[in-house]
Scaffold this active site. Structure first.
Site, PDB file in Angstrom:
ATOM      1  CE1 TYR A   1      -3.137   3.011   0.585  1.00 22.21           C
ATOM      2  CE2 TYR A   1      -2.380   3.092   2.864  1.00 22.21           C
ATOM      3  CZ  TYR A   1      -3.102   3.633   1.836  1.00 22.21           C
ATOM      4  OH  TYR A   1      -3.797   4.807   2.017  1.00 22.21           O
TER       5      TYR A   1
ATOM      6  CG  ASP B   1      -3.918   2.207  -3.373  1.00 17.54           C
ATOM      7  OD1 ASP B   1      -3.566   2.758  -4.435  1.00 17.54           O
ATOM      8  OD2 ASP B   1      -4.633   2.770  -2.522  1.00 17.54           O
TER       9      ASP B   1
ATOM     10  CG  HIS C   1      -9.476   1.583  -3.517  1.00 15.69           C
ATOM     11  ND1 HIS C   1      -8.344   1.821  -4.265  1.00 15.69           N
ATOM     12  CD2 HIS C   1      -9.487   2.560  -2.561  1.00 15.69           C
ATOM     13  CE1 HIS C   1      -7.711   2.875  -3.792  1.00 15.69           C
ATOM     14  NE2 HIS C   1      -8.387   3.341  -2.756  1.00 15.69           N
TER      15      HIS C   1
END
Length: 636
Positions: A157, A196, A297
């Site tokens: 992330y 991400d 998301h």
């Protein structure tokens, strides 16, 4: 085999959406995703707040990384289905500085080389200082590495650029990620990076990327430039999902839910699955899953072939290069199943307060009685350390039920070394000792007594009238009234057995007599007074209705449609205030204002830049009502 990645924006937010709110356990959530390797970002929890149901599902191995300083922030997780895949090794972070206790041995590590500061060209901060180590970059719980034999999986992330001061941290984390991948490639390993990345790779991945002002300077941003150089054909990593959909528009994975951008697909693609060249023959398909709700998301996935044929004509089976080791005794040491609190090695504090002194290894959330209407434990709020004293209070409550004192003057139970006096044992022949049991202490319930016997006894004790020294609320008001009407000397004192309700009845009778006398003395109302009173009442009612009437929404200047009212939630001087903006949804080219959008690029089919505070709308409406009506001469 399917590998799935999803930024869930908090593991506790999933129960707010369908179908996740219909599942009784977190394992059902994992099974519904229908993937063999599941990677989550933004878990937004901590190790102490992680429920057993989420940490160690029966059919999955799980690995977690949490921030070392912040709680409920960031965090990543990897779940692997024990029936289809076997993780061989696992590490937390990218720099090798995050180690369990004791540290991983050489044979437990995925690789023997790690990124070093002197080998990287890091970006300096605003004070022109560069990091001296990588500890701070790896301290926010942003990466997990799991070795599956055929490849090394990196679930990450990446930081978001929340401000200009955050840009160096973001860039240096990307450089550390790239360096770790390069180290693995040098050792001959294939790598899959999922998660991400918080970067749009091309203008096609941004909702406003097609605008001329953005397309011309799209890759001028340092993060986009770095990502563009890391991907093929410039770099070593391939964006496999885009390879299956090279010209697909609107393939976004993230939307701003605050402006309802998902309704019009006004989003960005910042979630990726990147692979090295050696993994490309194994990739069968890849796509996004925008129908899955539960976060800002959506999930992305890739499927692997069950078998491939190499350029040399050799057939390779996925089960041969990624065997399922069902005879393996223990997972890698980083797995949550080997944590002390879940492996039975650590006794939880709450178990010391269990009835009967039985020590168990179950968590507090697992102690709910069967059939309880409480939400499933993975949907319930996280248990914090402050919840332990409540267990102790519950135990003290049970003790006080056995020692039920009938009045407020009785001693309270306290955690001191003093013990209540207990009558000396006797042979049972002395009649005095048989009746010497204090009236304030109930005898302990025998094992043959029914379960509700003690509760009935306590109710009887509570129904007993208190001693004369204990006052009631009604008696307090009765004493005040009796003092104001004190008897004259020589008269008999009032009885102490007078019911306080008698005073209330006498007051009520007095009020009735006074009301009747006022009605007789008052003159009869005239017809004019009645009409004026009715007019006054109707005018007052109209004034209140105008004051309390809801504000009529204004109309936006471009579309002439009623605006929509919102409330400021951001901390600051305007928090709690309401305002009106255009009610149309956002979309590509919507009007952000003259400072952020060129006039020639504005698309008026979407939201315009209308804005007005609700207080200003109320003032304008009040002025409009206070305007005098035009006279007859003005009308002509």
């Amino acid at each position: 085999m399917r590998i799935l990645s999803w930024n869930i924006n908090g593991v506790r937010t999933l129960p707010q959406y369908h179908p996740w709110n219909t599942f009784k356990s977190f394992q059902e959530v994992l099974l519904h995703l229908q993937a063999d390797i599941i990677c989550f970002q933004e878990m937004k929890t901590s190790r102490s707040g992680l429920d057993r149901n989420v940490a160690v599902p029966d059919l999955f191995e799980s690995f977690f990384s949490f921030p070392t300083n912040k709680g409920g922030y960031s965090g990543v997780a990897v779940y692997t289905d024990n029936r289809t895949v076997t993780p061989l090794k696992a590490e937390e972070g990218l720099s090798g500085t995050l180690q369990p206790k004791p540290p991983l041995a050489l044979d437990e590590r995925i690789s023997h080389s790690y990124p070093y500061v002197h080998e990287m060209d890091l970006m300096p901060d605003e004070q022109d200082n560069t990091p001296s180590d990588l500890i701070a970059l790896d301290a926010e719980g942003r990466a997990l590495m799991v070795d599956f034999g055929l490849f090394v999986l990196i679930n990450t992330y990446c930081p978001n650029e929340t401000s200009d001061a955050r840009l160096p941290f973001k860039m240096n984390y990307h450089l550390m990620l790239q360096e770790r991948v390069n180290k693995l490639i040098t050792e001959g390993r294939e790598v899959i990076v999922v998660g991400d990345i918080n970067i749009c790779a091309t203008p096609l991945d941004h909702c406003d990327g097609h605008l001329a002002s953005n397309a011309a300077t799209f890759h001028d941003h340092p993060a986009r430039e770095w990502f563009h150089n890391w991907l093929t054909p410039n770099g070593c990593m391939t964006d496999v999902v885009r390879t299956f959909w090279p010209g697909r528009k609107g393939m976004y994975t993230c939307w701003n839910t605050k402006i309802s951008a998902r309704e019009t697909n006004y989003g960005t693609r910042v979630d990726y699955i990147l692979v090295t060249s050696g993994m490309l023959p194994w990739i069968k398909h890849g796509d996004i899953q925008p129908s899955f709700k539960g976060s800002d998301h959506c999930p992305i996935f890739v499927d692997l072939h069950d078998e491939i044929t190499t350029s040399a004509g050799k057939r390779l089976m996925l089960r041969e290069v990624m065997p399922i080791d069902g005879n393996r005794n223990e997972p890698p040491r980083l797995a949550a199943r080997r944590w002390d609190e879940f492996s039975g090695k650590q006794t939880l504090l709450s178990t010391f307060f269990a009835k009967g002194g039985k020590v168990t290894t179950a968590t507090v959330l697992d102690s709910q009685p069967p059939g309880s209407p409480i939400l499933p434990s993975w949907q319930a709020p996280a248990i914090s350390p402050t919840a332990v004293p409540k267990v102790a209070d519950a135990v003290l409550t049970d003790l006080t039920q056995d020692l039920d004192f009938p009045d407020a003057s009785a001693p309270r139970l306290s955690l001191t070394t003093s013990k209540p006096k207990i009558p000396a044992p006797s042979d049972g022949n002395d009649p005095k000792q048989k009746s010497s049991t204090p009236p304030s202490v109930l005898p302990k319930r025998k094992s043959t007594d029914p379960p509700g016997a003690l509760a009935k006894a306590n109710k009887k004790q509570k129904k007993r009238p208190g001693p004369a020294g204990q006052s009631t609320l009604a008696a307090f008001f009765a004493q005040q009234q009796s003092q104001s009407q004190a008897p004259k000397p020589g008269n008999d004192p009032p009885s102490s057995d007078v019911d306080p309700s008698d005073y209330l009845d006498s007051d009520y009778q007095l009020a009735l007599r006074l009301s009747a006398s006022q009605d007789l003395d008052a003159p009869a109302p005239s017809q004019s007074s009645l009409s004026s009173a009715c007019a006054s009442a109707s005018g007052s009612r109209a004034a209140w209705s105008q004051l309390m009437a809801p504000v009529q929404p204004p109309k936006c200047a471009i579309h002439g449609e009623p605006a929509k009212e919102y409330t400021v939630n951001k901390p600051g001087p305007n928090k709690g205030k309401t305002f009106f903006i255009c009610s149309r949804p956002v979309g590509p080219g919507y009007d952000k204002g003259k400072g952020e959008r060129l006039r020639e690029e504005v698309d008026h089919q979407y939201r315009c830049n209308f804005f007005k505070w609700s207080a200003e709308v109320k003032r304008e409406a009040r002025k409009e009502k206070d305007k005098p009506l035009p006279s007859s001469s003005q009308r002509q």
